[in-house]
Design a protein around this motif. Sequence first.
Motif, PDB file in Angstrom:
ATOM      1  N   LEU A 120      17.807 -24.573   6.618  1.00 35.21           N
ATOM      2  CA  LEU A 120      19.022 -24.038   6.019  1.00 35.21           C
ATOM      3  C   LEU A 120      18.716 -22.693   5.370  1.00 35.21           C
ATOM      4  N   GLY A 121      19.634 -21.756   5.508  1.00 32.41           N
ATOM      5  CA  GLY A 121      19.436 -20.451   4.900  1.00 32.41           C
ATOM      6  C   GLY A 121      18.493 -19.578   5.715  1.00 32.41           C
ATOM      7  N   ARG A 122      18.272 -18.374   5.201  1.00 36.03           N
ATOM      8  CA  ARG A 122      17.414 -17.415   5.904  1.00 36.03           C
ATOM      9  C   ARG A 122      15.942 -17.781   5.696  1.00 36.03           C
ATOM     10  N   PRO A 123      15.160 -17.828   6.782  1.00 46.23           N
ATOM     11  CA  PRO A 123      13.749 -18.176   6.631  1.00 46.23           C
ATOM     12  C   PRO A 123      12.973 -17.078   5.907  1.00 46.23           C
ATOM     13  N   SER A 124      11.858 -17.454   5.301  1.00 49.67           N
ATOM     14  CA  SER A 124      11.006 -16.496   4.610  1.00 49.67           C
ATOM     15  C   SER A 124      10.255 -15.657   5.634  1.00 49.67           C
ATOM     16  N   LEU A 125      10.400 -14.347   5.555  1.00 48.54           N
ATOM     17  CA  LEU A 125       9.746 -13.450   6.494  1.00 48.54           C
ATOM     18  C   LEU A 125       8.550 -12.784   5.812  1.00 48.54           C
ATOM     19  N   PRO A 126       7.341 -13.089   6.243  1.00 50.61           N
ATOM     20  CA  PRO A 126       6.156 -12.467   5.643  1.00 50.61           C
ATOM     21  C   PRO A 126       6.186 -10.953   5.832  1.00 50.61           C
ATOM     22  N   LEU A 127       5.707 -10.250   4.828  1.00 52.46           N
ATOM     23  CA  LEU A 127       5.700  -8.794   4.863  1.00 52.46           C
ATOM     24  C   LEU A 127       4.282  -8.266   5.018  1.00 52.46           C
ATOM     25  N   ARG A 128       4.144  -7.212   5.812  1.00 53.41           N
ATOM     26  CA  ARG A 128       2.848  -6.572   6.018  1.00 53.41           C
ATOM     27  C   ARG A 128       3.012  -5.058   6.025  1.00 53.41           C
ATOM     28  N   ILE A 129       1.913  -4.379   5.695  1.00 47.98           N
ATOM     29  CA  ILE A 129       1.897  -2.927   5.782  1.00 47.98           C
ATOM     30  C   ILE A 129       1.886  -2.508   7.253  1.00 47.98           C
ATOM     31  N   ASN A 130       2.598  -1.447   7.567  1.00 49.09           N
ATOM     32  CA  ASN A 130       2.537  -0.855   8.894  1.00 49.09           C
ATOM     33  C   ASN A 130       1.292   0.030   8.951  1.00 49.09           C
ATOM     34  N   PRO A 131       0.247  -0.382   9.665  1.00 50.81           N
ATOM     35  CA  PRO A 131      -1.015   0.367   9.623  1.00 50.81           C
ATOM     36  C   PRO A 131      -0.908   1.797  10.140  1.00 50.81           C
ATOM     37  N   ASP A 132       0.085   2.060  10.992  1.00 56.88           N
ATOM     38  CA  ASP A 132       0.189   3.381  11.601  1.00 56.88           C
ATOM     39  C   ASP A 132       1.090   4.346  10.845  1.00 56.88           C
ATOM     40  N   TYR A 133       1.562   3.929   9.668  1.00 57.03           N
ATOM     41  CA  TYR A 133       2.494   4.799   8.935  1.00 57.03           C
ATOM     42  C   TYR A 133       1.847   6.132   8.582  1.00 57.03           C
ATOM     43  N   GLU A 134       0.645   6.098   7.990  1.00 54.13           N
ATOM     44  CA  GLU A 134      -0.109   7.313   7.718  1.00 54.13           C
ATOM     45  C   GLU A 134      -1.575   6.941   7.495  1.00 54.13           C
ATOM     46  N   TYR A 135      -2.441   7.961   7.537  1.00 53.44           N
ATOM     47  CA  TYR A 135      -3.881   7.736   7.393  1.00 53.44           C
ATOM     48  C   TYR A 135      -4.418   8.454   6.145  1.00 53.44           C
ATOM     49  N   PHE A 136      -5.622   8.023   5.731  1.00 47.78           N
ATOM     50  CA  PHE A 136      -6.305   8.660   4.606  1.00 47.78           C
ATOM     51  C   PHE A 136      -7.777   8.840   4.973  1.00 47.78           C
ATOM     52  N   ALA A 137      -8.378   9.921   4.470  1.00 46.58           N
ATOM     53  CA  ALA A 137      -9.766  10.235   4.793  1.00 46.58           C
ATOM     54  C   ALA A 137     -10.639  10.121   3.551  1.00 46.58           C
ATOM     55  N   PHE A 195     -18.182  10.362   6.792  1.00 47.30           N
ATOM     56  CA  PHE A 195     -16.754  10.711   6.870  1.00 47.30           C
ATOM     57  C   PHE A 195     -16.006   9.538   7.489  1.00 47.30           C
ATOM     58  N   ILE A 196     -14.969   9.090   6.822  1.00 44.37           N
ATOM     59  CA  ILE A 196     -14.191   7.932   7.255  1.00 44.37           C
ATOM     60  C   ILE A 196     -12.710   8.291   7.266  1.00 44.37           C
ATOM     61  N   ILE A 197     -11.976   7.775   8.246  1.00 44.43           N
ATOM     62  CA  ILE A 197     -10.511   7.825   8.215  1.00 44.43           C
ATOM     63  C   ILE A 197     -10.012   6.396   8.335  1.00 44.43           C
ATOM     64  N   THR A 198      -9.114   6.003   7.454  1.00 48.03           N
ATOM     65  CA  THR A 198      -8.540   4.658   7.498  1.00 48.03           C
ATOM     66  C   THR A 198      -7.053   4.722   7.792  1.00 48.03           C
ATOM     67  N   ASP A 199      -6.534   3.626   8.323  1.00 45.23           N
ATOM     68  CA  ASP A 199      -5.088   3.533   8.507  1.00 45.23           C
ATOM     69  C   ASP A 199      -4.432   3.152   7.179  1.00 45.23           C
ATOM     70  N   PHE A 200      -3.143   2.887   7.200  1.00 40.82           N
ATOM     71  CA  PHE A 200      -2.386   2.627   5.971  1.00 40.82           C
ATOM     72  C   PHE A 200      -2.730   1.263   5.373  1.00 40.82           C
ATOM     73  N   CYS A 201      -3.436   0.431   6.135  1.00 37.01           N
ATOM     74  CA  CYS A 201      -3.913  -0.857   5.618  1.00 37.01           C
ATOM     75  C   CYS A 201      -5.308  -0.749   5.029  1.00 37.01           C
ATOM     76  N   GLY A 202      -5.939   0.403   5.215  1.00 41.94           N
ATOM     77  CA  GLY A 202      -7.294   0.574   4.723  1.00 41.94           C
ATOM     78  C   GLY A 202      -8.368   0.214   5.725  1.00 41.94           C
ATOM     79  N   PRO A 227     -10.797   1.168   8.852  1.00 40.04           N
ATOM     80  CA  PRO A 227     -11.339   2.395   9.451  1.00 40.04           C
ATOM     81  C   PRO A 227     -10.869   2.592  10.889  1.00 40.04           C
ATOM     82  N   VAL A 228     -10.472   3.816  11.202  1.00 40.25           N
ATOM     83  CA  VAL A 228     -10.104   4.171  12.573  1.00 40.25           C
ATOM     84  C   VAL A 228     -11.023   5.265  13.111  1.00 40.25           C
ATOM     85  N   TYR A 229     -11.824   5.858  12.221  1.00 39.49           N
ATOM     86  CA  TYR A 229     -12.776   6.896  12.625  1.00 39.49           C
ATOM     87  C   TYR A 229     -13.896   6.919  11.599  1.00 39.49           C
ATOM     88  N   SER A 230     -15.146   7.014  12.071  1.00 41.18           N
ATOM     89  CA  SER A 230     -16.275   7.111  11.140  1.00 41.18           C
ATOM     90  C   SER A 230     -17.368   7.971  11.752  1.00 41.18           C
TER      91      SER A 230
END
Length: 383
Positions: free
Chosen positions: A72-89, A100-107, A109-112
């Motif tokens: 009954l009612g709306r089910p609970s929808l788990p929330l997650r960060i979109n990893p591709d939103y932006e990166y940090f170095a 030198f490291i680059i991480t996605d928005f979840c933290g 690593p996508v480059y090292s």
Amino acid sequence: MSRFVSPGNIAAKLERKRNKFLALVRRFPGISRQELAKQMRLSTFNISRLAPILIKEGMIIEDKPLNARKTLGRPSLPLRINPDYEYFAGVDLEASNWRFIITDFCGNPVYSHEEPFHPCGTRTEYITQLETLLRNNIESCGKIWEKVSALGVGAPGFINHDTGTIHNYEILPDFTDIPLKKLYADICGKDTFLTFNISNLATFDFWRRPESASMTVLHVAVRSGIASALSIKGKINLGSHFQAGELGQFFVGNGKILQDTTGLSALRKKLPDAPKKFWEGKKTALELEYSKPESRGILDTAMNSLGEVLANAATFIDPDELIVYSVLFEESEVLWKKLSGKFESCQNIIRLSSKLKLRRAPNSHFNAGTGAALYAMEKSYPS
């Protein structure tokens, strides 16, 4: 009479709520709206208004319902960060290596990249080397760099946080008055944040182990030099003059300091013939080097000195955990057994009512670099 609240204050409050929301979703992937409301001390109604905005902006995404059965009612929808939103170095700088490291928005690593940081004869040569390393890596990572929003830099030595300048780094005599923050900000053209490299190990720990944010944790890094960071309930203690953590400056007898007996820069001078794989922490190379009587004496002295200092530090600080980071302990047990044995025997002499066990950090090679990128993310989204 109602109190006037300026639009600017309202905007700042909304931004803090958004950042807190993002921080919780990032650290607790799959968190529900109900749990977010509880953690943020807001109503579920307020959370339900904020979530669609962040979903529309592409910052977070919704998973499938936790319970696939019809309810009954709306089910609970788990929330997650979109990893591709932006990166940090992140940059991790020490006397012998530059990482030198680059991480996605979840933290994640996508480059090292890592390469040796070579000793120079003048301050100008160090500045040139620092410039070249960053420029080359920005070019090498290609289009990934376009998604990077900010750069975090973990630096060694004594830092002036107001100016972003490294006053000096005792292991490298000519590494003085380096305007590192401005230097790297000018090169990358993005927001740049500077802090101690050891502090980034604590930041990394908060992100990977949310439970550590409720404890007192002493982080100790045995790298070119030896440094420590004390985190107390999610806050890093840098000291009154930003000089806390210089564990390598502890005296260990005969007029020597810990850094001169146990730091990797000092050990390299004492073990000039040790192979490259030894310094990379490879098990076979470590155990072979330790089997040599002369090398064993040097390494035993190093581990005994470190064990004594850690036991004394633990007595005064009384942490919940003491974590040691070093490539020397990641694959082989031989040096770790020596260190932990000395630490335990010192605690027996002190006769504390409760004993603390050492923890060694696994796969810690790039942790400080990743922590620098996470630091940049935290500074970009302060909650």
